[in-house]
Write an enzyme that holds these catalytic residues in place. Structure first.
Site: not given
Length: 464
Positions: A169, A172, A271, A412
């Protein structure tokens, strides 16, 4: 991969397990034979009988004890080992859990030792690690998780494919790289903590940017690969890697100057890894220390895609000539993570949450916010999309940011889509009012429950 049906009733001899689970052995005697080899005379206490009661039973072999547990208590220990594919360490943890739990159950539930209700609750606690005393989600929920409760989360990051996806990615990874390489004055001679280091890529960026010392922490098995990677790049003198949860370890330094972490999940907060970063900040960050990224936004926008809505929702009205409308109620509450076509966005975005990572508290990560979406097309609103923006700003002469918006380069993280049960007709220029509530799932604090009220239509979605 196909899975057989699993029966959860305690004492069910016909309980089926996953088709691909390796067979153990054909008899209990074989399964436990290795444990008894070399022991001419043994005395084995029943795991499920309260040792303080006169009714506790003893046996002359492990297999005899196992048979008793299955017959009289309804708990099939070999079955649990097979069903959950426990290795030696997992088996020891299970036995220790039973030993420490059975007395609590018998004392606090006022049931006799052989009551069938007790083993069923015991099995629930053993398999799910359920804490039935928990009320609504609370501050520090992640920090309070026991290691075994959080094992699935960290195990998922032990797979190499997820790290390959994140490293590939470019939005990122290059954003983190550019932030550090273009602001070397921020990192020069500093002590840096990398929370959830994965393969160690951010730690190596920090080392190359001039950090004097980097401490990289990760609980997943990928840490062992990271150790090899660091050595391969001759950075072992600068980077120290530690396996463990940041909440449970002690760092080799009292304070750090900078905390870096790539903690973001779907819809930013999925998360709940930010909780761990905040724990590290509060415990280890120097008074004038910095956390990166330092600022984040969550935004919403209206979506008008009647074709996709029909494919996902109206589809269940007639499935090969059969009515399956009941499936709509099951499908709608599931938030969808996907790459949204930018042309389906039919409103201006609205920022619903701004997070300052240097000051935010864990409790503030659960929130309610009102919003208003200015519509840009005459159509039907079929969904609400959520995404986030990340900023590396504070003390940076060269500021870096990236966005996961539908009209930006794909990441992603994609976008998170909340389908509406019924499309809402909208017109250009009007305001579509709404309210959003975001909070952790009480049963799984790494999952999110998101309630949207759009134009008076309310729906709760799960992201897990």
């Amino acid at each position: 991969m196909a899975y057989a049906t699993v029966s959860c009733d305690a004492g069910d001899d016909d309980c089926e397990v996953c088709d691909d689970v390796p067979e153990l052995s054909d008899s209990d005697e074989e399964q436990w034979q290795s444990m008894e080899e070399g022991s001419e005379s043994v005395t084995v206490l029943c795991l499920l009988c309260d040792s303080r009661l006169e009714t506790v039973l003893t046996f002359t072999s492990v297999s005899e004890t196992v048979q008793h547990c299955k017959k009289d208590h309804g708990v099939d220990i070999p079955g649990l080992v097979q069903k959950h594919r426990l290795d030696d360490y997992g088996y020891i943890k299970m036995i220790n859990y039973i030993r420490t739990t059975v007395t609590f159950l018998c004392l606090n539930m006022c049931v006799c030792v052989c009551c069938l209700h007790c083993p069923r609750l015991l099995a629930q606690g053993l398999v799910l690690n359920a804490d039935t005393s928990r009320g609504p989600s609370r501050s520090g929920a992640i920090a309070e998780l026991r290691e075994e409760e959080d094992e699935a989360y960290f195990s998922s990051y032990g797979h190499y494919s997820i790290h390959e996806e994140m490293l590939k990615d470019k939005v990122r990874t290059e954003s983190y790289r550019d932030f550090m390489y273009h602001n070397m004055d921020v990192f020069k001679d500093k002590v840096v903590l990398d929370v959830g280091c994965g393969t160690g890529i951010l730690s190596m960026f920090a080392a190359k940017a001039g950090a004097r010392k980097v401490i990289a922490v990760d609980q997943s098995e990928i840490i062992y690969q990271a150790m090899d990677i660091v050595r391969s790049n001759k950075l072992e003198e600068t980077i120290t890697l530690i396996k463990g949860r940041i909440e449970e370890i002690d760092l080799p330094v009292e304070k750090v100057d900078i905390i870096i972490s790539e903690w973001m999940g779907y819809f930013l907060l999925f998360e709940s890894m930010l909780d761990s970063v905040l724990y590290a900040r509060d415990r280890y960050l120097a008074d004038d220390g910095l956390v990166y990224p330092d600022r984040c936004n969550i935004s919403l926008a209206a979506v008008g895609d009647t074709q996709k809505h029909s494919d996902r929702i109206a589809f269940w009205d007639d499935v090969y000539g059969f009515k399956m409308r009941c499936m709509k109620k099951a499908v709608i509450p599931e938030a969808v993570v996907e790459v949204l076509k930018p042309e389906t966005v039919i409103s201006e975005p609205a920022v619903i949450k701004t997070i300052d990572c240097g000051t935010v508290t864990v409790s503030e990560l659960e929130f309610t916010a009102d919003f208003s979406l200015k519509i840009t097309a005459c159509t039907f609103c079929t969904a609400i999309v959520g995404y986030f923006d990340i900023f590396f700003d504070k003390s940076c002469g060269n500021k870096v940011m990236f966005s996961t918006a539908p009209d930006c380069t794909k990441t992603h993280w994609k976008q998170t889509v909340f389908l509406l049960e019924s499309p809402i007709p909208v017109k250009t220029g009007e305001e579509l009012p709404g309210q959003i509530t975001v909070h952790k799932n009480r049963k799984d604090p790494r999952a999110l429950l998101i309630t949207l009220d759009v134009a008076g239509r309310k729906q709760t979605y799960s992201l897990q």
